[in-house]
Design an enzyme around this catalytic site. Structure first.
Site, mmCIF file in Angstrom:
data_model
loop_
_atom_site.group_PDB
_atom_site.id
_atom_site.type_symbol
_atom_site.label_atom_id
_atom_site.label_comp_id
_atom_site.label_asym_id
_atom_site.label_seq_id
_atom_site.Cartn_x
_atom_site.Cartn_y
_atom_site.Cartn_z
ATOM 1 N N GLY A 1 0.815 -1.217 0.000
ATOM 2 C CA GLY A 1 0.000 0.000 0.000
ATOM 3 C C GLY A 1 0.842 1.258 0.000
ATOM 4 O O GLY A 1 0.578 2.204 0.737
ATOM 5 N N ALA A 2 1.873 1.274 -0.866
ATOM 6 C CA ALA A 2 2.864 2.364 -0.794
ATOM 7 C C ALA A 2 2.705 3.381 -1.927
ATOM 8 O O ALA A 2 3.643 4.089 -2.251
ATOM 9 C CB ALA A 2 4.272 1.780 -0.782
ATOM 10 N N SER A 3 1.509 3.466 -2.503
ATOM 11 C CA SER A 3 1.317 4.424 -3.615
ATOM 12 C C SER A 3 1.332 5.866 -3.133
ATOM 13 O O SER A 3 1.471 6.798 -3.925
ATOM 14 C CB SER A 3 -0.008 4.158 -4.327
ATOM 15 O OG SER A 3 -1.095 4.718 -3.607
ATOM 16 N N ASP B 1 -2.115 -6.813 -5.043
ATOM 17 C CA ASP B 1 -3.341 -6.729 -4.253
ATOM 18 C C ASP B 1 -3.153 -7.672 -3.065
ATOM 19 O O ASP B 1 -3.054 -8.890 -3.247
ATOM 20 C CB ASP B 1 -4.516 -7.170 -5.139
ATOM 21 C CG ASP B 1 -5.827 -7.217 -4.382
ATOM 22 O OD1 ASP B 1 -5.830 -7.049 -3.145
ATOM 23 O OD2 ASP B 1 -6.867 -7.445 -5.039
ATOM 24 N N TYR C 1 -13.535 -0.846 10.545
ATOM 25 C CA TYR C 1 -12.131 -0.423 10.595
ATOM 26 C C TYR C 1 -11.503 -0.779 11.941
ATOM 27 O O TYR C 1 -10.431 -1.386 12.010
ATOM 28 C CB TYR C 1 -12.053 1.082 10.330
ATOM 29 C CG TYR C 1 -10.650 1.647 10.297
ATOM 30 C CD1 TYR C 1 -9.807 1.374 9.224
ATOM 31 C CD2 TYR C 1 -10.178 2.456 11.325
ATOM 32 C CE1 TYR C 1 -8.522 1.897 9.183
ATOM 33 C CE2 TYR C 1 -8.894 2.989 11.289
ATOM 34 C CZ TYR C 1 -8.073 2.710 10.214
ATOM 35 O OH TYR C 1 -6.801 3.218 10.176
ATOM 36 N N ILE D 1 -2.634 11.103 11.334
ATOM 37 C CA ILE D 1 -1.417 11.498 10.629
ATOM 38 C C ILE D 1 -1.827 12.189 9.326
ATOM 39 O O ILE D 1 -2.744 11.727 8.627
ATOM 40 C CB ILE D 1 -0.527 10.263 10.322
ATOM 41 C CG1 ILE D 1 -0.347 9.367 11.571
ATOM 42 C CG2 ILE D 1 0.817 10.699 9.754
ATOM 43 C CD1 ILE D 1 0.406 9.972 12.734
ATOM 44 N N SER E 1 -4.056 0.965 14.606
ATOM 45 C CA SER E 1 -4.620 2.329 14.705
ATOM 46 C C SER E 1 -5.183 2.498 16.104
ATOM 47 O O SER E 1 -5.577 1.505 16.740
ATOM 48 C CB SER E 1 -5.759 2.491 13.693
ATOM 49 O OG SER E 1 -6.527 3.643 13.996
ATOM 50 N N LYS F 1 -8.325 -3.334 12.993
ATOM 51 C CA LYS F 1 -7.095 -2.840 13.608
ATOM 52 C C LYS F 1 -6.858 -3.494 14.976
ATOM 53 O O LYS F 1 -5.715 -3.689 15.387
ATOM 54 C CB LYS F 1 -7.128 -1.313 13.711
ATOM 55 C CG LYS F 1 -7.153 -0.627 12.339
ATOM 56 C CD LYS F 1 -5.941 -1.010 11.502
ATOM 57 C CE LYS F 1 -5.890 -0.312 10.157
ATOM 58 N NZ LYS F 1 -4.686 -0.655 9.367
ATOM 59 N N ASN G 1 1.235 -2.304 5.407
ATOM 60 C CA ASN G 1 0.653 -0.965 5.548
ATOM 61 C C ASN G 1 -0.680 -0.798 4.815
ATOM 62 O O ASN G 1 -1.483 0.056 5.191
ATOM 63 C CB ASN G 1 1.679 0.059 5.025
ATOM 64 C CG ASN G 1 1.068 1.423 4.831
ATOM 65 O OD1 ASN G 1 0.918 2.186 5.778
ATOM 66 N ND2 ASN G 1 0.661 1.751 3.594
HETATM 67 N N1 LIG Z 1 -3.357 8.423 8.247
HETATM 68 C C1 LIG Z 1 -3.753 8.139 9.459
HETATM 69 O O1 LIG Z 1 -4.110 9.041 10.234
HETATM 70 C C2 LIG Z 1 -3.753 6.712 9.965
HETATM 71 C C3 LIG Z 1 -4.102 6.502 11.309
HETATM 72 C C4 LIG Z 1 -4.128 5.208 11.802
HETATM 73 C C5 LIG Z 1 -3.776 4.154 10.975
HETATM 74 N N2 LIG Z 1 -3.448 4.384 9.685
HETATM 75 C C6 LIG Z 1 -3.113 3.204 8.861
HETATM 76 O O2 LIG Z 1 -1.947 3.433 8.106
HETATM 77 C C7 LIG Z 1 -2.047 2.816 6.821
HETATM 78 C C8 LIG Z 1 -1.833 3.851 5.724
HETATM 79 O O3 LIG Z 1 -2.729 4.933 5.899
HETATM 80 P P1 LIG Z 1 -2.738 6.201 4.909
HETATM 81 O O4 LIG Z 1 -3.275 7.346 5.670
HETATM 82 O O5 LIG Z 1 -1.442 6.323 4.219
HETATM 83 O O6 LIG Z 1 -3.898 5.738 3.888
HETATM 84 P P2 LIG Z 1 -3.985 5.707 2.300
HETATM 85 O O7 LIG Z 1 -5.413 5.425 1.949
HETATM 86 O O8 LIG Z 1 -3.372 6.924 1.721
HETATM 87 O O9 LIG Z 1 -3.056 4.474 1.906
HETATM 88 C C9 LIG Z 1 -3.513 3.160 1.843
HETATM 89 C C10 LIG Z 1 -2.842 2.489 0.688
HETATM 90 O O10 LIG Z 1 -3.288 1.114 0.630
HETATM 91 C C11 LIG Z 1 -3.543 0.797 -0.728
HETATM 92 N N3 LIG Z 1 -4.463 -0.336 -0.822
HETATM 93 C C12 LIG Z 1 -5.792 -0.359 -0.580
HETATM 94 N N4 LIG Z 1 -6.288 -1.591 -0.818
HETATM 95 C C13 LIG Z 1 -5.239 -2.361 -1.206
HETATM 96 C C14 LIG Z 1 -5.102 -3.725 -1.594
HETATM 97 N N5 LIG Z 1 -6.155 -4.553 -1.646
HETATM 98 N N6 LIG Z 1 -3.873 -4.180 -1.912
HETATM 99 C C15 LIG Z 1 -2.792 -3.360 -1.881
HETATM 100 N N7 LIG Z 1 -2.865 -2.061 -1.556
HETATM 101 C C16 LIG Z 1 -4.078 -1.568 -1.218
HETATM 102 C C17 LIG Z 1 -4.099 2.079 -1.329
HETATM 103 O O11 LIG Z 1 -4.053 2.085 -2.748
HETATM 104 C C18 LIG Z 1 -3.201 3.120 -0.668
HETATM 105 O O12 LIG Z 1 -2.035 3.335 -1.411
HETATM 106 C C19 LIG Z 1 -3.419 2.140 6.787
HETATM 107 O O13 LIG Z 1 -3.280 0.788 7.186
HETATM 108 C C20 LIG Z 1 -4.204 2.911 7.824
HETATM 109 O O14 LIG Z 1 -5.260 2.165 8.366
HETATM 110 C C21 LIG Z 1 -3.437 5.638 9.152
#
Ligand SMILES: NC(=O)c1ccc[n+]([C@@H]2O[C@H](COP(=O)([O-])OP(=O)(O)OC[C@H]3O[C@@H](n4cnc5c(N)ncnc54)[C@H](O)[C@@H]3O)[C@@H](O)[C@H]2O)c1
Length: 277
Positions: free
Chosen positions: A14-16, A89, A182, A215, A169, A186, A116
């Site tokens: 999930g590193a896009s 995926d 969600y 974040i 989370s 988590k 992630n």
């Molecule tokens: N941003 C925050 O405040 C926050 C807080 C708590 C937890 N998190 C956790 O951190 C991680 C990243 O969060 P973020 O804010 O960068 O979110 P984001 O939505 O920007 O990133 C999630 C990434 O996962 C990818 N993804 C979704 N489904 C997928 C699949 N089936 N296979 C592969 N990739 C897939 C998406 O394309 C995206 O690049 C998540 O697990 C999220 O639950 C984030």
């Protein structure tokens, strides 16, 4: 130069964009070669259909061109590290197996896995929870981390060295109003983390989780402004964290120095989980 992660190979799911992308760049700065994976790749001809299937956040990110899977590998290479991008995926075990096989062939080893990938766009009270999104959240957030850990395990076991870091989370530790699916996934991640930590110790594989608060990622920036302000007000710092706050903690947990730390859920949450008033 001898950096903390020199000679290691890391794979981030999930590193896009967002935290995954920040983690990938930080691990590379710390010396690792990094494989950048996501279900979304900027030049994929099926990008629009995939994001429609994924949900609202994916659709917005695709429309606003905020997908950086391949360009992140270019940035990593400019730091002098090796890198590759793969469409992966996390819910598709066959695809996960084939990507890990390819990585092993191209890079020779797999030392660090950052689970992630996640979905953050299903907010509704129980009576309005969407059953399809409930299933999607379990599949991506929980089964996805299980799939990747299971596939990485034999490689790490063979090396007698491995680091797995999962993304939990505060919604998993505190619960979240309107976040039944969600927060359930988590909380589950923390159970998975602790169980795998117990099983991995004899192979020198550590398994830990980060428990982020809020974040400032692209996904956070498009949440409802009122909700954003309420969440920020709950932090001790009265501000959201930066992606680098998470990435720094991950780079440490992935390092040799963190070798005796396992089964931990580390809050990087700016005190959102404290009794503030
Ligand atoms: N941003 C925050 O405040 C926050 C807080 C708590 C937890 N998190 C956790 O951190 C991680 C990243 O969060 P973020 O804010 O960068 O979110 P984001 O939505 O920007 O990133 C999630 C990434 O996962 C990818 N993804 C979704 N489904 C997928 C699949 N089936 N296979 C592969 N990739 C897939 C998406 O394309 C995206 O690049 C998540 O697990 C999220 O639950 C984030």
């Amino acid at each position: 130069m001898n950096l903390p992660l020199s000679g290691k190979v890391a794979l981030v799911t999930g590193a896009s964009r967002g935290l995954g992308r920040a983690d990938a760049l930080k691990l590379a700065e710390a010396g690792a070669d990094v494989i950048v994976t996501d279900i979304l790749i900027e030049d994929d001809e099926n990008l629009e259909t995939t994001s429609e299937r994924l949900g609202p956040v994916a659709q917005i990110m695709t429309q606003t061109k905020q997908i950086f899977t391949k360009s992140t590998t270019d940035q990593i290479r400019s730091l002098g590290r090796n890198s590759a991008a793969f469409r992966m995926d996390v819910t598709n075990r066959t695809e996960v197996e084939s990507v890990f096989r390819e990585v092993k062939e191209q890079f020779g080893r797999i030392d660090i896995l950052i689970n992630n990938a996640g979905t953050l766009d299903h907010t509704a009270r129980l009576e309005d929870q969407n059953d399809e999104y409930w299933e999607r959240d379990l599949r991506v957030n929980l089964t996805g981390a299980y799939n990747c850990s299971k596939v990485a395990w034999p490689y790490m076991k063979e090396q007698q060295w491995g680091r797995i870091v999962n993304m939990a989370s505060v919604a998993g530790t505190l619960g979240g109003y309107g976040q039944a699916s969600y927060s359930t996934t988590k909380a589950g991640i923390l159970g998975l983390t602790k169980s795998l930590a117990l099983e991995g110790a004899k192979y020198n594989i550590t398994v830990n989780a980060i428990i982020p608060g809020i974040i400032k990622t692209e996904a956070f920036e498009i949440t409802n402004p009122g909700m954003r302000e309420r969440m920020i007000a709950r932090t001790a710092f009265k501000r959201p964290g930066e992606p680098s706050d998470i990435a720094n903690a991950i780079a440490f947990l992935a390092s040799e120095q963190a070798g005796y730390i396992t089964g931990v859920g580390l809050p990087v949450a700016g005190g959102i989980d404290l009794f503030t008033f």
